[in-house]
Scaffold this motif. Structure first.
Motif, short mmCIF file in Angstrom:
data_model
loop_
_atom_site.label_atom_id
_atom_site.label_comp_id
_atom_site.label_asym_id
_atom_site.label_seq_id
_atom_site.Cartn_x
_atom_site.Cartn_y
_atom_site.Cartn_z
N GLU A 14 0.83 -1.21 0.00
CA GLU A 14 0.00 0.00 0.00
C GLU A 14 0.87 1.26 0.00
O GLU A 14 0.50 2.26 -0.61
N GLY A 15 2.01 1.19 0.67
CA GLY A 15 2.90 2.34 0.74
C GLY A 15 3.52 2.72 -0.59
O GLY A 15 4.00 3.84 -0.76
N ARG A 16 3.51 1.81 -1.54
CA ARG A 16 4.04 2.10 -2.88
C ARG A 16 3.09 2.96 -3.70
O ARG A 16 3.46 3.46 -4.76
N VAL A 17 1.87 3.07 -3.22
CA VAL A 17 0.80 3.72 -3.98
C VAL A 17 0.51 5.09 -3.37
O VAL A 17 0.40 5.21 -2.15
N PRO A 18 0.37 6.13 -4.20
CA PRO A 18 -0.03 7.43 -3.65
C PRO A 18 -1.37 7.31 -2.92
O PRO A 18 -2.23 6.52 -3.30
N LEU A 19 -1.52 8.09 -1.88
CA LEU A 19 -2.71 8.01 -1.04
C LEU A 19 -4.01 8.12 -1.83
O LEU A 19 -4.95 7.36 -1.59
N ASP A 20 -4.04 9.01 -2.81
CA ASP A 20 -5.28 9.18 -3.57
C ASP A 20 -5.56 8.01 -4.52
O ASP A 20 -6.66 7.88 -5.04
N ALA A 21 -4.58 7.12 -4.70
CA ALA A 21 -4.77 5.96 -5.57
C ALA A 21 -5.08 4.68 -4.78
O ALA A 21 -5.36 3.64 -5.37
N LEU A 22 -5.05 4.76 -3.45
CA LEU A 22 -5.32 3.57 -2.63
C LEU A 22 -6.71 2.98 -2.87
O LEU A 22 -6.83 1.75 -2.98
N PRO A 23 -7.75 3.79 -2.97
CA PRO A 23 -9.07 3.18 -3.24
C PRO A 23 -9.08 2.35 -4.53
O PRO A 23 -9.70 1.28 -4.57
#
Length: 83
Positions: A14-23
């Protein structure tokens, strides 16, 4: 002889993904797991289902739970497009 692949931390993934792309990551994971009606679920429900699916991987012996993280064993995410 090759070393077995190390477990993959879900939280690190999850940390590899920008916060706005987590969903989007969570919804893609649920689609990959075969969960129905993912696109119409509220975000909180998506998060709950992700944790439920990760716990199913634990029950299937494909992951282990470590505090608030899941360690996914080699092959557990085969076929899932990792970020």
């Amino acid at each position: 002889m090759t070393e077995p692949a190390a477990d993959l931390s879900w939280r690190e993934l999850e940390g590899r993904v920008p916060l706005d792309a987590l969903p989007d990551l969570h919804r893609r994971f649920l689609h990959w797991r075969g969960v129905a009606d993912v696109d119409s679920m509220p975000l909180r429900r998506v998060q709950q289902r992700v944790e439920a699916e990760l716990n199913r991987l634990v029950q299937a012996g494909q992951a282990t739970r470590s505090g608030d993280d899941w360690r996914l064993h080699a092959g557990a995410l085969d076929g899932f497009d990792l970020p």
